[in-house]
Each structure stands twice: as C-alpha cells, then as structure tokens.
Design an enzyme around this catalytic site. Structure first.
Site, PDB file in Angstrom:
ATOM      1  N   GLU A 177      38.920  39.548  21.913  1.00 13.63           N
ATOM      2  CA  GLU A 177      38.076  38.432  21.461  1.00 13.63           C
ATOM      3  C   GLU A 177      38.691  37.620  20.331  1.00 13.63           C
ATOM      4  O   GLU A 177      38.182  36.547  20.003  1.00 13.63           O
ATOM      5  CB  GLU A 177      36.692  38.952  21.034  1.00 13.63           C
ATOM      6  CG  GLU A 177      36.650  39.701  19.713  1.00 13.63           C
ATOM      7  CD  GLU A 177      37.108  41.152  19.795  1.00 13.63           C
ATOM      8  OE1 GLU A 177      37.059  41.839  18.760  1.00 13.63           O
ATOM      9  OE2 GLU A 177      37.524  41.597  20.886  1.00 13.63           O
TER      10      GLU A 177
ATOM     11  N   TYR B  81      38.266  44.850  23.999  1.00 13.47           N
ATOM     12  CA  TYR B  81      37.284  44.154  23.169  1.00 13.47           C
ATOM     13  C   TYR B  81      36.925  45.093  22.025  1.00 13.47           C
ATOM     14  O   TYR B  81      36.550  46.249  22.256  1.00 13.47           O
ATOM     15  CB  TYR B  81      36.026  43.815  23.965  1.00 13.47           C
ATOM     16  CG  TYR B  81      36.202  42.670  24.935  1.00 13.47           C
ATOM     17  CD1 TYR B  81      36.491  41.388  24.481  1.00 13.47           C
ATOM     18  CD2 TYR B  81      36.080  42.868  26.309  1.00 13.47           C
ATOM     19  CE1 TYR B  81      36.660  40.329  25.370  1.00 13.47           C
ATOM     20  CE2 TYR B  81      36.245  41.821  27.203  1.00 13.47           C
ATOM     21  CZ  TYR B  81      36.543  40.558  26.720  1.00 13.47           C
ATOM     22  OH  TYR B  81      36.704  39.520  27.596  1.00 13.47           O
TER      23      TYR B  81
ATOM     24  N   ARG C  20      32.317  48.487  33.874  1.00  5.86           N
ATOM     25  CA  ARG C  20      33.586  47.811  34.145  1.00  5.86           C
ATOM     26  C   ARG C  20      34.766  48.766  33.982  1.00  5.86           C
ATOM     27  O   ARG C  20      34.643  49.838  33.391  1.00  5.86           O
ATOM     28  CB  ARG C  20      33.760  46.619  33.191  1.00  5.86           C
ATOM     29  CG  ARG C  20      32.832  45.460  33.458  1.00  5.86           C
ATOM     30  CD  ARG C  20      32.917  44.406  32.366  1.00  5.86           C
ATOM     31  NE  ARG C  20      32.278  44.832  31.131  1.00  5.86           N
ATOM     32  CZ  ARG C  20      32.188  44.091  30.032  1.00  5.86           C
ATOM     33  NH1 ARG C  20      32.738  42.886  30.012  1.00  5.86           N
ATOM     34  NH2 ARG C  20      31.570  44.536  28.962  1.00  5.86           N
TER      35      ARG C  20
ATOM     36  N   ASP D  82      26.897  41.237  19.989  1.00  5.11           N
ATOM     37  CA  ASP D  82      28.133  42.000  19.825  1.00  5.11           C
ATOM     38  C   ASP D  82      28.914  41.567  18.592  1.00  5.11           C
ATOM     39  O   ASP D  82      29.939  42.166  18.252  1.00  5.11           O
ATOM     40  CB  ASP D  82      29.013  41.938  21.079  1.00  5.11           C
ATOM     41  CG  ASP D  82      29.414  40.526  21.475  1.00  5.11           C
ATOM     42  OD1 ASP D  82      29.142  39.581  20.705  1.00  5.11           O
ATOM     43  OD2 ASP D  82      30.000  40.367  22.561  1.00  5.11           O
TER      44      ASP D  82
ATOM     45  N   THR E 101      31.487  28.391  24.923  1.00  5.99           N
ATOM     46  CA  THR E 101      31.511  28.752  26.338  1.00  5.99           C
ATOM     47  C   THR E 101      30.218  29.420  26.771  1.00  5.99           C
ATOM     48  O   THR E 101      29.663  29.112  27.829  1.00  5.99           O
ATOM     49  CB  THR E 101      32.709  29.678  26.631  1.00  5.99           C
ATOM     50  OG1 THR E 101      33.923  29.028  26.231  1.00  5.99           O
ATOM     51  CG2 THR E 101      32.792  30.000  28.113  1.00  5.99           C
TER      52      THR E 101
END
Length: 381
Positions: free
Chosen positions: A128, A104, A27, A280, A188
């Site tokens: 986050e 993040y 990304r 994570d 989510t």
C-alpha cells in the site's frame, strides 16, 4: 557476507507463499500462472499446503505449475515471503532478519505487527505504500477499486430492512426519492463507490478536499452524482441527511484522519448505514470498530456500521487475480535482482519499504507509530 546482506543485495532463490490465517481472509498471494512465470525464471516457489483453498485452487494445480507444496515452517523458511495481509500474532515468531516480507501491512492500524517486524529485524515492503512519481499507488489500486465497488453493494444491502436498515431501495423508484449516499474521499475507493452507487440510481455526493481531484473526475460523472469540495461545516450540514456514508479516505502509510466525529454520527437518521473502507488505516469515522466477514456489522447508536478491514476477501477469486497481476513484476524483480538491485529499475520500491534492520523507514508509518524514521537508503547501506 552476512545472510541479511545477501538477502538485500543478492538475488533471492526461494519464495514462500504462506496460507493466510487472518479471520475470513480467503485470498492467496500467487496464482498458478504466476508460479509458472517465477519457476520459468529459475526461482523456487514454496506454497503452504491449502494456501489456495479459499480461491478454489488445489495444491495439485500449484504443483503442476512447478511449485513445491510444503508445510508452514518450510514456506516461512524462504528468504522472500509474499503474502496478502499483515502478519498475525501467531506468525510473529516466524519473522526473521534474513527475510524480505512483501504484503499489505497497514502498520498504522496494526502497530503490534510493526513492533514484531522491528524486533525481528525483518525487511518489510508494504504493497500500500509503493508509490509512483505521479503519486499513484499501483499495488493498492486494484484492491481499492474492488473495495469501492463492494462498498456500494454492501451499503445498498445494509439499507434493506431485513439487514437492519431503514427499508430503503438505494435507487428508489418512480415517484419515490432514492437513497442519499455521501462518499468521503475521491480516490480510487471513493470514485468506484460513488460511480457504482450512481449507477444504481442513488443520489450521490462525492466529497474531497482537493478541487483538482474533483475537477479531473468531472468529465466522467454520470447519473445523480455531485462532486463537492469538503469542509467541516459542510459535513455538519450533510451528515444528518445521509442514508448511507462511505468512508474512503487514505493517507499513504499513515492513519486515516477522522472526518466524522461522534456528535455527527449521533445526528444521523436511525437505521442509516456507514461503510468505513478506511478501517484498515484506523477508520475515518470516529465510531467505526473493525469487523469481519463473519460478523460484518455492529449497531452503534442505532446506526449500522460495516468496517471489514479486508473487504476484497469477500471476492477472493477476483481479488487474487487482480492482486497478482500487479505484484508479479515486483516479485520477479526482488527475487531476481535482490532488493538493492530492483530499486534501480523500480525506484518506487523505496517508498514501499516500511521496516529494515529494526528501523522504520517510511515517514507516514513512523509518524503513526510514534517512531523517528530513518531514510530507507541509509537503512540499506
């Protein structure tokens, strides 16, 4: 005014977008449309050469949008650094006091990155941990949605015999029972994993400790999907019956609780599978170890474990577009008004602050790192 005070209180003119170097991370933290928006506001965007390669965005496309294509050092010399993932060890020396890092972080799972940020005195904001008054996490939500859907896809694949699984079709077929999928956590990630697994006709049990959360989701329930209030005794009974377990537990800023211990894993069916999306944040299954997209699984006690910490990196185009759609307003705010200025307009940024001036200012992160926290506003003053 010191350079640090200037970064915190005054507008920031330069924004650096480094190339991600974490294993298999494809990304990038900005899109050409995002660049154009920033440049239109009079901001300078410095993008490291090749930063968009993993998404298929060439340097010239970024340049046409108004970005400056630079080397690594010049990108990191900017006063606002926008990334996708936490700094890697070879980037620690690039951290500075007169810098705001927006990315993040997941410092509970990566304490060495936390130590590096504290030693450098860097002001860091974790996507986050940016949290609205209603408890939602706007910058984590799109990646959680993607990770949840990927978890169901990956899990279905892991059940196939050539991939080390039991040889089970996740949705079964006429006259043959489907796979039983247990999803831990109805946030989510968990809801998206459960919904997609149910859409593939799996038998899905969605477990969460909050009856209120499960009640809110009840109206959207479809297919073979049951929502159940989670308890230790329930887990001990259900885990041995699972073909696939998806771990989707989140403690904002902190380490994920271990819900499935080693003894429970030993009771699982041979060649069943675990997808621990919580990795994570340290993982919610005791036997999980972090893996990569290059080598995504490890077999432990006859159970396939998938615990890739940057799951959305598998679909970098979708993930980048989704990420920038929510981070861009914050990037504009931080750069255009300075950190102290944007807090007035977007107070949720306060919860995003992880480190300032060598102090930890998020209680969840501080607890995970074993450090006494300071209030973020006290750090800013």
């Amino acid at each position: 005014m010191s350079s640090l005070s200037s970064v915190l209180s005054a507008p920031i003119s330069s924004i650096g977008i480094p190339k991600e170097i974490k294993s298999d991370e494809l990304r990038v933290a900005i899109t050409p449309d995002g660049v154009k928006e920033l440049v239109t506001q009079g901001l300078e965007v410095r993008i490291q050469t090749g930063a968009g390669e993993g998404v298929g965005i060439e340097d010239k496309v970024f340049a046409q949008a108004g970005a400056k294509i630079v080397d690594r050092n010049e990108a990191w010399a900017s006063h606002l650094i926008v990334k996708v993932k936490e700094p890697q060890e070879e980037e620690y020396s690039l951290l500075r006091e007169d810098m705001v890092l927006f990315t993040y972080l997941h410092l509970a799972a990566y304490p060495k990155a936390g130590e590096a940020l504290l030693q450098a005195g860097t002001t860091s904001i974790g996507y986050e941990t940016v949290q609205l008054e209603n408890g939602s996490l706007p910058l984590l939500a799109p990646m959680s949605e993607i990770a949840g859907r990927l978890a169901a896809q990956v899990g279905a694949s892991l059940l196939e015999k050539p991939n080390g699984g039991r040889g089970i079709l996740i949705g079964g077929c006429t006259g043959v029972r489907p796979a039983r999928v247990i999803v831990l956590g109805a946030g989510t990630v968990g809801w998206n994993a459960a919904r997609l697994a149910a859409a593939m006709d799996a038998e899905v049990l969605l477990l969460d400790r909050s009856p209120e959360r499960l009640r809110k989701l009840e109206a959207q329930r479809r297919g073979r999907l049951e929502s159940i209030v989670c308890s230790r005794g329930l887990l001990e009974r259900l885990i041995p019956t699972a073909d696939l377990i998806i771990g989707a537990v989140l403690t904002p800023g902190g380490r994920a609780p271990t819900l499935v211990d080693k003894d429970m894993v030993k009771q699982m069916k041979y060649n069943s599978a675990i997808v621990d999306v919580s990795i994570d944040q340290g993982g919610c299954i005791a036997t999980s170890v972090e893996t990569t997209h290059t080598k995504p699984t490890v077999n432990i006690n006859g159970i396939q474990h998938y615990a890739v910490s940057n799951m959305p990196g598998a679909v970098p185009f979708t993930s980048t577009e989704a990420l920038v759609s929510v981070t861009l307003p914050y990037i504009l705010g931080i750069a255009g008004r300075g950190l102290e200025g944007v807090i007035t307009e977007r107070p949720e940024i306060v919860s995003g602050l992880n480190t300032i001036k060598g102090s930890v200012c998020h209680p969840g992160v501080a607890k995970a790192l074993g450090i006494h926290p300071r209030h973020p506003m006290a750090c800013l003053n």
